[in-house]
Write an enzyme that holds these catalytic residues in place. Structure first.
Site, PDB file in Angstrom:
ATOM      1  N   SER A 141       0.851  -1.195   0.000  1.00 39.73           N
ATOM      2  CA  SER A 141       0.000   0.000   0.000  1.00 39.73           C
ATOM      3  C   SER A 141       0.881   1.237   0.000  1.00 39.73           C
ATOM      4  O   SER A 141       2.023   1.191   0.495  1.00 39.73           O
ATOM      5  CB  SER A 141      -0.893   0.007   1.245  1.00 39.73           C
ATOM      6  OG  SER A 141      -1.505   1.273   1.432  1.00 39.73           O
ATOM      7  N   TYR A 154      -1.418  -0.074  10.198  1.00 35.20           N
ATOM      8  CA  TYR A 154      -1.623  -0.676   8.873  1.00 35.20           C
ATOM      9  C   TYR A 154      -0.412  -0.399   7.987  1.00 35.20           C
ATOM     10  O   TYR A 154       0.131  -1.305   7.343  1.00 35.20           O
ATOM     11  CB  TYR A 154      -2.897  -0.088   8.259  1.00 35.20           C
ATOM     12  CG  TYR A 154      -3.125  -0.439   6.803  1.00 35.20           C
ATOM     13  CD1 TYR A 154      -3.715  -1.643   6.447  1.00 35.20           C
ATOM     14  CD2 TYR A 154      -2.772   0.455   5.787  1.00 35.20           C
ATOM     15  CE1 TYR A 154      -3.937  -1.967   5.108  1.00 35.20           C
ATOM     16  CE2 TYR A 154      -2.979   0.151   4.465  1.00 35.20           C
ATOM     17  CZ  TYR A 154      -3.577  -1.060   4.123  1.00 35.20           C
ATOM     18  OH  TYR A 154      -3.784  -1.367   2.802  1.00 35.20           O
TER      19      TYR A 154
END
Length: 247
Positions: A141, A154
């Protein structure tokens, strides 16, 4: 005149995790259109069957598994044939401010985004499921490199995944097994918009090219390329696909 497609996946057997929805589903569908035989895995059997129904070609199979369960991962790997590629996409969204975090929240994010991938990849390699010349694509990501409020843990898990991918590419280069990671920005899926209000989403979309989030199939096209022989000279690389938001 015969057609020419350097991204042709005909004859390749590819494992796709997180295939029940979002990016994972799009990857399975696009790879099937390019001729691959796909093995789909996720926890939800009903949604996996929906993915298979949307795919082209024949011979695709489903193995339901919770990748955070080591026993389930062992069973999954034992059932797999030899693989020409794997696209590892399982994930979840949980926004947590660092000052309010509980350790169970941190463990949950690392379990699904990092430890489950390490566990699966290790068993694939020990079981010699990845043939010489195969390709593995990890779904990272842009949060692994860029700050988004509430995504600290995250992003940390995705950063660990990116570094792990680089290490695998170095360790497995003699066996000609390629490892690369893809770093999407915001992609229009139910998972990415589940906790956000429409006003916030509309403001956020304006940061992206064309004023929109990416589409799952746009990420899938990049992954399919990396799984194909067109990318045979690419390993240990990170590919950002974020609509220019980080420019």
């Amino acid at each position: 005149m015969p057609s020419y497609n350097p991204m042709d996946l005909t004859g390749k057997v590819i494992l796709v995790t997180g295939a029940s929805s979002g990016i994972g589903r799009a990857i399975a569908i696009e790879c099937s259109k390019l001729g691959a035989t796909c093995i789909l895995t996720a926890r939800n059997m009903e949604r996996l069957q929906e993915t298979r129904t949307a795919m082209g070609g024949e011979g695709h199979s489903i193995i339901s598994a919770d990748l955070t369960d080591s026993g389930a991962v062992t069973d999954l790997v034992e059932q797999l044939p030899k693989l020409d590629g794997a696209s590892l996409n399982a994930g979840m969204v949980k926004t947590i401010l660092c000052r309010y975090a509980k350790m169970e929240n941190v463990h949950e994010l690392f379990d699904i985004h990092y430890f489950s991938v390490v566990g699966l990849a290790t068993l694939l390699l020990k079981g010699r499921k990845l043939v010489q010349g195969s390709s593995v694509v990890m779904m990272s990501s842009i949060d692994s490199h860029h700050h988004h409020l509430g995504n600290g843990f995250y992003g940390a898990a995705k950063a660990a995944l990116s570094y792990y991918t680089l290490q695998l590419s170095k360790e497995l280069k003699e066996k000609r097994i390629r490892f690369n990671s893809v770093r999407p920005g915001m992609i229009e899926t139910p998972m990415t918009t589940v906790d956000a209000g429409e006003d916030h989403l509309e403001k956020d979309r304006r940061q992206y090219l064309y004023g929109r989030y990416g589409k799952p199939e746009e990420v899938a096209h990049l992954v399919a390329y990396l799984l194909s022989d067109a990318a045979v000279w690419i390993t240990g690389s990170e590919f950002t696909i974020d609509g220019g938001v980080s420019v």
